[in-house]
Design a protein around this motif. Structure first.
Motif, PDB file in Angstrom:
ATOM      1  N   GLY A 129      -4.643   5.657 -22.225  1.00 55.73           N
ATOM      2  CA  GLY A 129      -4.557   6.838 -22.045  1.00 55.73           C
ATOM      3  C   GLY A 129      -4.189   7.147 -20.586  1.00 55.73           C
ATOM      4  N   ASN A 130      -4.396   8.110 -19.942  1.00 53.50           N
ATOM      5  CA  ASN A 130      -3.916   8.561 -18.736  1.00 53.50           C
ATOM      6  C   ASN A 130      -4.637   7.533 -17.860  1.00 53.50           C
ATOM      7  OD1 ASN A 130      -2.509  10.965 -19.083  1.00 53.50           O
ATOM      8  ND2 ASN A 130      -4.212  12.208 -19.008  1.00 53.50           N
ATOM      9  N   PHE A 131      -4.030   7.341 -16.769  1.00 55.12           N
ATOM     10  CA  PHE A 131      -4.456   6.061 -15.708  1.00 55.12           C
ATOM     11  C   PHE A 131      -4.077   6.386 -14.117  1.00 55.12           C
ATOM     12  CE2 PHE A 131      -0.302   4.735 -16.770  1.00 55.12           C
ATOM     13  CZ  PHE A 131       0.089   4.513 -15.498  1.00 55.12           C
ATOM     14  N   ILE A 132      -4.614   5.978 -13.395  1.00 51.82           N
ATOM     15  CA  ILE A 132      -4.321   6.176 -11.981  1.00 51.82           C
ATOM     16  C   ILE A 132      -4.697   4.722 -11.264  1.00 51.82           C
ATOM     17  CG2 ILE A 132      -6.568   7.397 -11.409  1.00 51.82           C
ATOM     18  CD1 ILE A 132      -4.634   9.049  -9.611  1.00 51.82           C
ATOM     19  N   ARG A 133      -3.747   4.259 -10.200  1.00 49.82           N
ATOM     20  CA  ARG A 133      -4.164   3.079  -9.788  1.00 49.82           C
ATOM     21  C   ARG A 133      -3.623   3.144  -8.342  1.00 49.82           C
ATOM     22  NH1 ARG A 133      -1.131  -2.769 -10.301  1.00 49.82           N
ATOM     23  NH2 ARG A 133      -2.790  -3.874  -9.477  1.00 49.82           N
ATOM     24  N   VAL A 134      -4.277   2.821  -7.490  1.00 47.45           N
ATOM     25  CA  VAL A 134      -4.027   2.742  -6.060  1.00 47.45           C
ATOM     26  C   VAL A 134      -4.096   1.209  -5.432  1.00 47.45           C
ATOM     27  CG1 VAL A 134      -4.255   3.578  -3.670  1.00 47.45           C
ATOM     28  CG2 VAL A 134      -4.656   5.176  -5.663  1.00 47.45           C
ATOM     29  N   ILE A 135      -2.923   0.655  -4.991  1.00 45.04           N
ATOM     30  CA  ILE A 135      -2.934  -0.818  -4.532  1.00 45.04           C
ATOM     31  C   ILE A 135      -2.574  -0.765  -2.864  1.00 45.04           C
ATOM     32  CG2 ILE A 135      -2.568  -1.727  -6.783  1.00 45.04           C
ATOM     33  CD1 ILE A 135       0.426  -2.027  -5.641  1.00 45.04           C
ATOM     34  N   LYS A 136      -2.860  -1.832  -2.448  1.00 45.50           N
ATOM     35  CA  LYS A 136      -2.663  -1.940  -1.149  1.00 45.50           C
ATOM     36  C   LYS A 136      -1.736  -3.308  -1.070  1.00 45.50           C
ATOM     37  CE  LYS A 136      -4.005  -2.842   3.655  1.00 45.50           C
ATOM     38  NZ  LYS A 136      -2.871  -2.076   4.323  1.00 45.50           N
ATOM     39  N   ARG A 137      -0.555  -3.309  -0.746  1.00 44.61           N
ATOM     40  CA  ARG A 137       0.174  -4.477  -0.548  1.00 44.61           C
ATOM     41  C   ARG A 137      -0.188  -5.441   0.570  1.00 44.61           C
ATOM     42  NH1 ARG A 137       2.989  -4.658  -4.985  1.00 44.61           N
ATOM     43  NH2 ARG A 137       4.101  -2.533  -5.595  1.00 44.61           N
ATOM     44  N   LEU A 138      -0.290  -6.577   0.383  1.00 47.11           N
ATOM     45  CA  LEU A 138      -0.794  -7.433   1.575  1.00 47.11           C
ATOM     46  C   LEU A 138       0.335  -7.963   2.212  1.00 47.11           C
ATOM     47  CD1 LEU A 138      -3.651  -9.365  -0.084  1.00 47.11           C
ATOM     48  CD2 LEU A 138      -3.711  -7.348   1.073  1.00 47.11           C
ATOM     49  N   GLU A 139       0.370  -8.149   3.614  1.00 47.81           N
ATOM     50  CA  GLU A 139       1.459  -8.717   4.418  1.00 47.81           C
ATOM     51  C   GLU A 139       1.950 -10.205   3.898  1.00 47.81           C
ATOM     52  OE1 GLU A 139       1.154  -8.024   8.347  1.00 47.81           O
ATOM     53  OE2 GLU A 139       0.586  -6.041   8.310  1.00 47.81           O
ATOM     54  N   LYS A 140       0.691 -10.868   3.656  1.00 45.97           N
ATOM     55  CA  LYS A 140       0.818 -12.178   2.978  1.00 45.97           C
ATOM     56  C   LYS A 140      -0.178 -12.598   1.914  1.00 45.97           C
ATOM     57  CE  LYS A 140      -1.169 -13.910   7.177  1.00 45.97           C
ATOM     58  NZ  LYS A 140      -1.167 -14.662   8.281  1.00 45.97           N
ATOM     59  N   PRO A 141       0.052 -13.363   0.926  1.00 45.39           N
ATOM     60  CA  PRO A 141      -0.940 -13.543  -0.036  1.00 45.39           C
ATOM     61  C   PRO A 141      -2.339 -13.921   0.662  1.00 45.39           C
ATOM     62  CG  PRO A 141       1.101 -14.801  -0.644  1.00 45.39           C
ATOM     63  CD  PRO A 141       1.277 -14.269   0.912  1.00 45.39           C
ATOM     64  N   ASP A 142      -3.233 -13.523   0.056  1.00 47.79           N
ATOM     65  CA  ASP A 142      -4.914 -13.896   0.434  1.00 47.79           C
ATOM     66  C   ASP A 142      -4.969 -15.425  -0.045  1.00 47.79           C
ATOM     67  OD1 ASP A 142      -5.472 -13.758  -2.196  1.00 47.79           O
ATOM     68  OD2 ASP A 142      -6.795 -11.945  -2.015  1.00 47.79           O
ATOM     69  N   SER A 143      -6.098 -15.951   0.095  1.00 53.93           N
ATOM     70  CA  SER A 143      -6.605 -17.158  -0.275  1.00 53.93           C
ATOM     71  C   SER A 143      -6.514 -17.513  -1.750  1.00 53.93           C
ATOM     72  CB  SER A 143      -7.924 -17.504   0.332  1.00 53.93           C
ATOM     73  OG  SER A 143      -9.067 -16.735  -0.348  1.00 53.93           O
ATOM     74  N   ASN A 144      -6.596 -16.699  -2.639  1.00 55.84           N
ATOM     75  CA  ASN A 144      -6.543 -16.560  -4.111  1.00 55.84           C
ATOM     76  C   ASN A 144      -5.019 -16.254  -4.530  1.00 55.84           C
ATOM     77  OD1 ASN A 144      -9.199 -16.940  -4.368  1.00 55.84           O
ATOM     78  ND2 ASN A 144      -9.580 -14.915  -4.405  1.00 55.84           N
ATOM     79  N   GLY A 145      -4.051 -16.109  -3.444  1.00 62.39           N
ATOM     80  CA  GLY A 145      -2.519 -15.975  -3.967  1.00 62.39           C
ATOM     81  C   GLY A 145      -2.255 -14.623  -4.427  1.00 62.39           C
ATOM     82  N   ASN A 146      -3.173 -13.585  -3.954  1.00 62.33           N
ATOM     83  CA  ASN A 146      -2.918 -12.091  -4.376  1.00 62.33           C
ATOM     84  C   ASN A 146      -2.198 -11.615  -3.345  1.00 62.33           C
ATOM     85  OD1 ASN A 146      -4.682 -12.304  -6.623  1.00 62.33           O
ATOM     86  ND2 ASN A 146      -6.482 -12.123  -5.546  1.00 62.33           N
ATOM     87  N   THR A 147      -1.224 -10.765  -3.834  1.00 61.08           N
ATOM     88  CA  THR A 147      -0.278 -10.275  -2.780  1.00 61.08           C
ATOM     89  C   THR A 147      -0.511  -8.672  -2.691  1.00 61.08           C
ATOM     90  OG1 THR A 147       1.194  -9.755  -4.825  1.00 61.08           O
ATOM     91  CG2 THR A 147       1.626 -11.690  -3.217  1.00 61.08           C
TER      92      THR A 147
END
Length: 89
Positions: A28-46
């Motif tokens: 259905g309807n969705f909303i997502r707010v993300i923050k992009r990281l300058e470099k990947p965190d310890s888990n590899g997330n960007t």
């Protein structure tokens, strides 16, 4: 891109944040707010989720969706569609 999206909009925000919202066939309807990281965190997330809500998996009303959309200064025509109980198109 996921072919289950009926509509999908994005808007860049300040401080490396980005919002995406629309209508997904499964959720259905969705909303997502993300923050992009300058470099990947310890888990590899960007990126990290700041907000990630949809009608199917969360208790989110049209009013709550509209309030979030208003807070992020999204187009009034899309907010009006949500308040009318329509699919964001």
């Amino acid at each position: 891109m996921d072919t289950n999206y009926v509509s999908h909009y994005t808007k860049k925000l300040e401080r490396g944040r980005e919002i995406s919202y629309g209508f997904h066939k499964n959720y259905g309807n969705f909303i997502r707010v993300i923050k992009r990281l300058e470099k990947p965190d310890s888990n590899g997330n960007t990126e990290i989720d700041l907000v990630n809500l949809n009608y199917q998996l969360h208790v989110m009303s049209d009013r709550m969706m509209a309030e979030l959309m208003t807070a992020y200064d999204l187009p009034q025509c899309h907010i009006d569609q949500v308040l009318a109980g329509k699919v964001i198109s």
